[in-house]
Write an enzyme that holds these catalytic residues in place. Structure first.
Site, short mmCIF file in Angstrom:
data_model
loop_
_atom_site.label_atom_id
_atom_site.label_comp_id
_atom_site.label_asym_id
_atom_site.label_seq_id
_atom_site.Cartn_x
_atom_site.Cartn_y
_atom_site.Cartn_z
N TYR A 1 -8.55 15.69 -5.72
CA TYR A 1 -7.77 15.05 -6.79
C TYR A 1 -6.89 16.09 -7.49
O TYR A 1 -5.69 15.86 -7.71
CB TYR A 1 -8.73 14.38 -7.78
CG TYR A 1 -8.06 13.61 -8.89
CD1 TYR A 1 -7.56 12.33 -8.66
CD2 TYR A 1 -7.92 14.15 -10.17
CE1 TYR A 1 -6.96 11.61 -9.69
CE2 TYR A 1 -7.31 13.44 -11.18
CZ TYR A 1 -6.83 12.17 -10.95
OH TYR A 1 -6.23 11.47 -11.97
N ASP B 1 0.87 -1.16 0.00
CA ASP B 1 0.00 0.00 0.00
C ASP B 1 0.92 1.22 0.00
O ASP B 1 1.51 1.56 1.03
CB ASP B 1 -0.90 -0.03 1.25
CG ASP B 1 -1.80 1.20 1.34
OD1 ASP B 1 -1.57 2.17 0.58
OD2 ASP B 1 -2.72 1.18 2.18
N VAL B 2 1.03 1.88 -1.15
CA VAL B 2 2.02 2.95 -1.26
C VAL B 2 1.57 4.27 -0.60
O VAL B 2 2.26 5.27 -0.70
CB VAL B 2 2.47 3.19 -2.73
CG1 VAL B 2 3.22 2.00 -3.27
CG2 VAL B 2 1.31 3.60 -3.63
N LYS C 1 -2.72 16.23 -7.70
CA LYS C 1 -1.94 16.20 -8.94
C LYS C 1 -1.16 17.50 -9.15
O LYS C 1 -0.06 17.47 -9.70
CB LYS C 1 -2.88 15.92 -10.13
CG LYS C 1 -3.57 14.56 -10.05
CD LYS C 1 -2.57 13.40 -9.99
CE LYS C 1 -3.25 12.06 -10.06
NZ LYS C 1 -2.31 10.93 -10.11
N ILE D 1 -8.21 8.89 -20.19
CA ILE D 1 -7.68 7.62 -20.70
C ILE D 1 -8.68 6.52 -20.36
O ILE D 1 -9.23 6.50 -19.24
CB ILE D 1 -6.30 7.31 -20.04
CG1 ILE D 1 -5.32 8.49 -20.18
CG2 ILE D 1 -5.69 6.02 -20.60
CD1 ILE D 1 -4.90 8.86 -21.58
P1 NDP Z 1 -7.10 2.41 -12.30
O1 NDP Z 1 -8.17 2.62 -11.29
O2 NDP Z 1 -7.38 1.63 -13.53
O3 NDP Z 1 -5.80 1.80 -11.61
C1 NDP Z 1 -5.31 2.36 -10.42
C2 NDP Z 1 -4.12 1.56 -9.96
O4 NDP Z 1 -3.59 2.21 -8.79
C3 NDP Z 1 -4.47 0.14 -9.61
O5 NDP Z 1 -3.50 -0.75 -10.12
C4 NDP Z 1 -4.45 0.14 -8.08
O6 NDP Z 1 -3.97 -1.09 -7.52
C5 NDP Z 1 -3.41 1.21 -7.80
N1 NDP Z 1 -3.52 1.74 -6.45
C6 NDP Z 1 -4.52 2.50 -5.91
N2 NDP Z 1 -4.27 2.73 -4.61
C7 NDP Z 1 -3.08 2.12 -4.32
C8 NDP Z 1 -2.29 2.00 -3.14
N3 NDP Z 1 -2.65 2.58 -1.98
N4 NDP Z 1 -1.13 1.28 -3.21
C9 NDP Z 1 -0.74 0.70 -4.37
N5 NDP Z 1 -1.46 0.77 -5.51
C10 NDP Z 1 -2.61 1.48 -5.48
O7 NDP Z 1 -6.64 3.92 -12.70
P2 NDP Z 1 -5.80 4.47 -13.92
O8 NDP Z 1 -4.93 3.43 -14.51
O9 NDP Z 1 -6.71 5.23 -14.78
O10 NDP Z 1 -4.89 5.54 -13.14
C11 NDP Z 1 -3.49 5.41 -12.99
C12 NDP Z 1 -2.91 6.79 -12.70
O11 NDP Z 1 -3.17 7.66 -13.80
C13 NDP Z 1 -3.54 7.45 -11.47
O12 NDP Z 1 -2.56 8.13 -10.74
C14 NDP Z 1 -4.54 8.44 -12.08
O13 NDP Z 1 -4.78 9.52 -11.25
C15 NDP Z 1 -3.79 8.85 -13.34
N6 NDP Z 1 -4.64 9.42 -14.38
C16 NDP Z 1 -5.62 8.66 -15.00
C17 NDP Z 1 -6.41 9.22 -15.97
C18 NDP Z 1 -7.48 8.47 -16.67
O14 NDP Z 1 -8.32 9.10 -17.36
N7 NDP Z 1 -7.53 7.15 -16.59
C19 NDP Z 1 -6.25 10.64 -16.36
C20 NDP Z 1 -5.21 11.33 -15.65
C21 NDP Z 1 -4.44 10.72 -14.72
P3 NDP Z 1 -4.94 -2.16 -6.78
O15 NDP Z 1 -6.18 -2.26 -7.64
O16 NDP Z 1 -4.10 -3.39 -6.76
O17 NDP Z 1 -5.23 -1.63 -5.40
#
Ligand code: NDP
Length: 243
Positions: free
Chosen positions: A152, A60-61, A156, A185
């Site tokens: 949020y 958990d980061v 960011k 995305i």
């Molecule tokens: P998803 O919800 O698809 O994936 C989020 C990921 O973050 C998961 O793998 C989840 O892991 C992990 N995560 C969440 N909390 C923790 C934690 N405490 N410790 C470790 N891992 C964690 O989101 P996206 O892929 O869309 O988002 C990825 C990044 O991109 C984020 O930072 C988001 O803010 C950013 N972003 C996304 C956009 C979009 O439109 N999709 C636009 C702009 C930015 P698990 O499920 O294993 O807990």
């Protein structure tokens, strides 16, 4: 010598694709996950079918003790860290006046504190070898702000500040720090949008489409190869926001 990369939040979405792209470019990837163990195992198996070994590690980061264990594991096993991708993140969609201190702690700790603490734990190993690349996955909302997503947007925007200041501080150690600020995305983070919402958003995007995870992963690949870019917030949004 093989490069070693940690990608946080690599079980799903953008982080998962970043992990795949780096691993396919002969980089040893430590793919971090928190809750999605099944998806992390699927990622491992998918790459094994291509004869690529990826290490999946639960942490958990948003918590320093988990981060310390993750970094210690990587150092003991691989002896160095070349690349850190701070990708883990969550969104929060609420009226500002409804936000609680718990919401603040959850969003800020997951999105911003994680990048601060991960970088702090990793940087000493990068300084030792005078080389490193840190990539923070930020957001368009950290630049322009989003209604109903104030926490949020704060997280960011903070990440962008971290990127710029840290790039100046550790540039002399040849460590590059950059942010990628995606627009919208296709991942489950956007599940709350209806089909109609998405069509409407597309109308405001000059490239007329929502981004794909590989649009972000390709930029990460480029930043890893590049030698002279630091302190930048790189917008990848199909032209949704042009400044
Ligand atoms: P998803 O919800 O698809 O994936 C989020 C990921 O973050 C998961 O793998 C989840 O892991 C992990 N995560 C969440 N909390 C923790 C934690 N405490 N410790 C470790 N891992 C964690 O989101 P996206 O892929 O869309 O988002 C990825 C990044 O991109 C984020 O930072 C988001 O803010 C950013 N972003 C996304 C956009 C979009 O439109 N999709 C636009 C702009 C930015 P698990 O499920 O294993 O807990």
């Amino acid at each position: 010598m093989e490069k070693i990369a940690i990608v946080t939040g690599a079980s799903q979405g953008i982080g998962r694709d970043i992990a795949k792209h780096l691993a396919r470019h002969r980089i040893k990837v430590i793919a971090n996950y928190n809750k999605s163990e099944r998806e992390a195992n699927e990622l491992k198996k998918e790459l094994e079918r291509e004869n690529i070994q990826v290490d999946i590690v639960k942490a958990d980061v948003s918590k320093r003790e988990d981060i310390k264990k993750l970094v210690q594991y990587v150092i003991e096993k691989y002896k160095k860290i070349d690349i850190l991708v701070n990708n883990a993140g969550i969104s929060e969609y609420k009226l500002f006046t409804d936000e609680t201190d718990d919401d603040w702690n959850k969003v800020i700790n997951t999105n911003l504190y994680s990048a601060f603490a991960m970088s702090q734990e990793v940087i000493p190993y990068m300084i030792q070898k005078k080389d490193g690349c840190i990539i923070n996955i930020s957001s368009i909302w950290g630049i322009v702000g989003a209604s109903m997503e104030v926490l949020y947007s704060i997280s960011k925007a903070g990440m962008n500040g971290l990127t710029k200041a840290l790039a100046k501080e550790i540039g002399p150690s040849n460590i590059r720090v950059n942010s990628i600020a995606p627009g919208m995305i296709e991942t489950k983070i956007n599940n709350r949008f209806s089909k109609e919402d998405i069509e409407q958003i597309k109308e405001d995007i000059p490239l007329e489409r929502i981004g794909k995870t590989e649009d972000i992963a390709r930029c990460v690949e480029w930043l890893v190869e590049d030698r002279y870019t630091t302190g930048q917030i790189i917008s990848i949004n199909g032209g949704w926001n042009i400044v």
